[in-house]
Scaffold this active site. Structure first.
Site, PDB file in Angstrom:
ATOM      1  N   THR A 176      90.297   9.641 101.424  1.00 21.58           N
ATOM      2  CA  THR A 176      89.705   9.618 100.086  1.00 21.58           C
ATOM      3  C   THR A 176      90.572  10.426  99.125  1.00 21.58           C
ATOM      4  O   THR A 176      91.219  11.374  99.540  1.00 21.58           O
ATOM      5  CB  THR A 176      88.296  10.236 100.201  1.00 21.58           C
ATOM      6  OG1 THR A 176      87.514   9.354 100.975  1.00 21.58           O
ATOM      7  CG2 THR A 176      87.650  10.475  98.866  1.00 21.58           C
ATOM      8  N   ARG A 204      77.623   0.015 104.125  1.00 23.08           N
ATOM      9  CA  ARG A 204      77.636   1.477 104.244  1.00 23.08           C
ATOM     10  C   ARG A 204      78.214   2.128 102.965  1.00 23.08           C
ATOM     11  O   ARG A 204      79.245   1.732 102.455  1.00 23.08           O
ATOM     12  CB  ARG A 204      78.481   1.870 105.444  1.00 23.08           C
ATOM     13  CG  ARG A 204      78.558   3.381 105.693  1.00 23.08           C
ATOM     14  CD  ARG A 204      79.823   3.973 105.132  1.00 23.08           C
ATOM     15  NE  ARG A 204      79.967   5.388 105.492  1.00 23.08           N
ATOM     16  CZ  ARG A 204      80.864   6.199 104.959  1.00 23.08           C
ATOM     17  NH1 ARG A 204      81.705   5.757 104.049  1.00 23.08           N
ATOM     18  NH2 ARG A 204      80.934   7.460 105.320  1.00 23.08           N
ATOM     19  N   GLY A 206      79.300   5.888 101.343  1.00 25.85           N
ATOM     20  CA  GLY A 206      79.571   7.281 101.717  1.00 25.85           C
ATOM     21  C   GLY A 206      79.160   8.250 100.627  1.00 25.85           C
ATOM     22  O   GLY A 206      78.406   7.905  99.702  1.00 25.85           O
ATOM     23  N   ASP A 207      79.670   9.461 100.733  1.00 24.42           N
ATOM     24  CA  ASP A 207      79.313  10.514  99.766  1.00 24.42           C
ATOM     25  C   ASP A 207      80.088  10.399  98.455  1.00 24.42           C
ATOM     26  O   ASP A 207      79.633  10.887  97.420  1.00 24.42           O
ATOM     27  CB  ASP A 207      79.608  11.887 100.382  1.00 24.42           C
ATOM     28  CG  ASP A 207      81.093  12.036 100.748  1.00 24.42           C
ATOM     29  OD1 ASP A 207      81.652  11.100 101.373  1.00 24.42           O
ATOM     30  OD2 ASP A 207      81.696  13.064 100.406  1.00 24.42           O
ATOM     31  N   THR A 227      86.011  15.469 100.447  1.00 24.40           N
ATOM     32  CA  THR A 227      86.518  14.487 101.397  1.00 24.40           C
ATOM     33  C   THR A 227      86.076  14.909 102.798  1.00 24.40           C
ATOM     34  O   THR A 227      86.062  16.097 103.114  1.00 24.40           O
ATOM     35  CB  THR A 227      88.047  14.367 101.351  1.00 24.40           C
ATOM     36  OG1 THR A 227      88.456  13.496 102.406  1.00 24.40           O
ATOM     37  CG2 THR A 227      88.758  15.704 101.485  1.00 24.40           C
ATOM     38  N   GLY A 228      85.695  13.923 103.604  1.00 24.02           N
ATOM     39  CA  GLY A 228      85.237  14.250 104.948  1.00 24.02           C
ATOM     40  C   GLY A 228      84.279  13.188 105.431  1.00 24.02           C
ATOM     41  O   GLY A 228      84.115  12.155 104.777  1.00 24.02           O
TER      42      GLY A 228
HETATM   43  N1  ASP Z   1      84.083  10.868 102.376  1.00 22.79           N
HETATM   44  C1  ASP Z   1      84.576   9.539 102.592  1.00 22.79           C
HETATM   45  C2  ASP Z   1      83.465   8.650 103.082  1.00 22.79           C
HETATM   46  O1  ASP Z   1      82.695   9.080 103.911  1.00 22.79           O
HETATM   47  C3  ASP Z   1      85.715   9.457 103.560  1.00 22.79           C
HETATM   48  C4  ASP Z   1      86.883  10.376 103.309  1.00 22.79           C
HETATM   49  O2  ASP Z   1      86.726  11.449 102.726  1.00 22.79           O
HETATM   50  O3  ASP Z   1      87.996  10.015 103.696  1.00 22.79           O
HETATM   51  O4  ASP Z   1      83.386   7.524 102.662  1.00 22.79           O
END
Ligand code: ASP
Length: 309
Positions: A176, A204, A206-207, A227-228
């Site tokens: 991300t 799905r 994400g955050d 990111t995570g």
């Molecule tokens: N946070 C992002 C997600 O869960 C993924 C990422 O940070 O690479 O979609």
């Protein structure tokens, strides 16, 4: 003139020194430098924090190295579904898009949702309709095709697993992208954009597009981009939690960011990191993984481009 600053990230994950070739290391650092320079130039010329974070994120979205825009990972259906959000700490306005396909720069669309619609968050077909109504070109799937990411997907496509772009085992990275900025007027902003997680299913989300989870900005406290593993960042409402610790517990940007990444999110086994600024131009970039692609620059002379712990 007040202190101004910009921080960017290109994802966190199992980025262990020595696992990457020197050439790839240089490619990532050059791409980070490029995005940092473009965003910082806006701040230097008196532009707004919102303009700076948008520009930095667009630059990262255009690079195939990161999991956002052009470099987005593949979903379980062999497509790309992107998420993005942006927030202005001065006005507390925000815009977000999710489950979008064919849009070259999702962060631009999120900004247009903020500025040109009555809403905060548009998803899927509706978001694409909004894009078309606002003159966006719809790119062919081939624009987002990347051989490396396709291989990543082929390796896990027949399983139920989904994975972070820069993370462990299979390929070793999250991806991300995000930017946070404090401009010369002490206004702050945050922007985050992602292709999500490889092999993600069933719409799905994400955050990253969720205001408060992966992205948040408020002049009173901080601007944060995360990111995570999104599932954990959503449950811990990470970006807003940093803001709350500053607002209600009077913690500094650094202490609040560290508390969330090194204590609170770890307790629920969440892996990742964040970048944050406050309205004085202070910067924090904590992560609890092996590495995080990150860079920052401040008018007080601070400049950093790093990958590993
Ligand atoms: N946070 C992002 C997600 O869960 C993924 C990422 O940070 O690479 O979609």
């Amino acid at each position: 003139m007040k202190n101004f600053s910009l921080a960017i990230h290109g994802g966190a994950g199992t980025l262990v020194k020595g696992m990457m070739t020197a050439d790839l290391d240089t490619q990532y650092k050059t791409a980070l430098q490029n995005a940092l320079d473009k965003g910082y130039a806006i701040l230097e010329h008196g532009g707004t924090a919102i303009e700076a974070v948008e520009k930095a994120v667009i630059t990262l979205e255009d690079s195939p190295l990161f999991n956002a825009g052009k470099g987005s990972v593949f979903t379980a259906n062999e497509t790309h579904e992107m998420d993005a959000s942006i927030m202005d700490g001065k006005t507390i306005n925000a815009g977000a898009v999710s489950l979008i396909t064919g849009i070259k720069n999702p962060i631009r669309l999120a900004k247009d949702v903020m500025e040109k619609s009555e809403h905060v968050f548009l998803a899927g077909i509706g978001a694409i309709e909004f894009a078309k109504a606002n003159g966006y070109a719809i790119e062919d799937e081939s624009y987002f095709y990347d051989e490396f990411r396709h291989q990543q997907w082929l390796e896990i496509k027949d399983s139920d697993s989904f994975q972070l772009d820069h993370s462990a085992k299979k390929d070793s990275k999250f991806g991300t992208v995000g930017a946070v900025a404090c401009d010369q007027n002490g206004n702050i902003a945050a922007a985050t954009s992602t292709g999500g997680m490889t092999n993600k299913k069933w719409g799905r989300i994400g955050d990253s597009p969720m205001i408060g989870a992966g992205n948040y900005a408020n002049n009173k406290t901080c601007a944060v981009s995360c990111t995570g593993s999104g599932e954990f960042f959503i449950r811990a409402v990470v970006a807003y939690d940093v803001s709350c610790l500053m607002e209600h517990k009077n913690m500094s940007l650094k202490d609040a960011s560290n508390e969330v990444i090194h204590n609170r999110i770890l307790k629920i086994k969440g892996d990742g990191g964040l970048i944050a600024v406050d309205s004085k131009g202070n910067i924090a970039m904590p992560f609890n993984t092996e590495g995080m692609y990150r860079a920052c620059k401040s008018s007080n002379g601070k400049e950093e481009i790093s990958i590993y712990r």
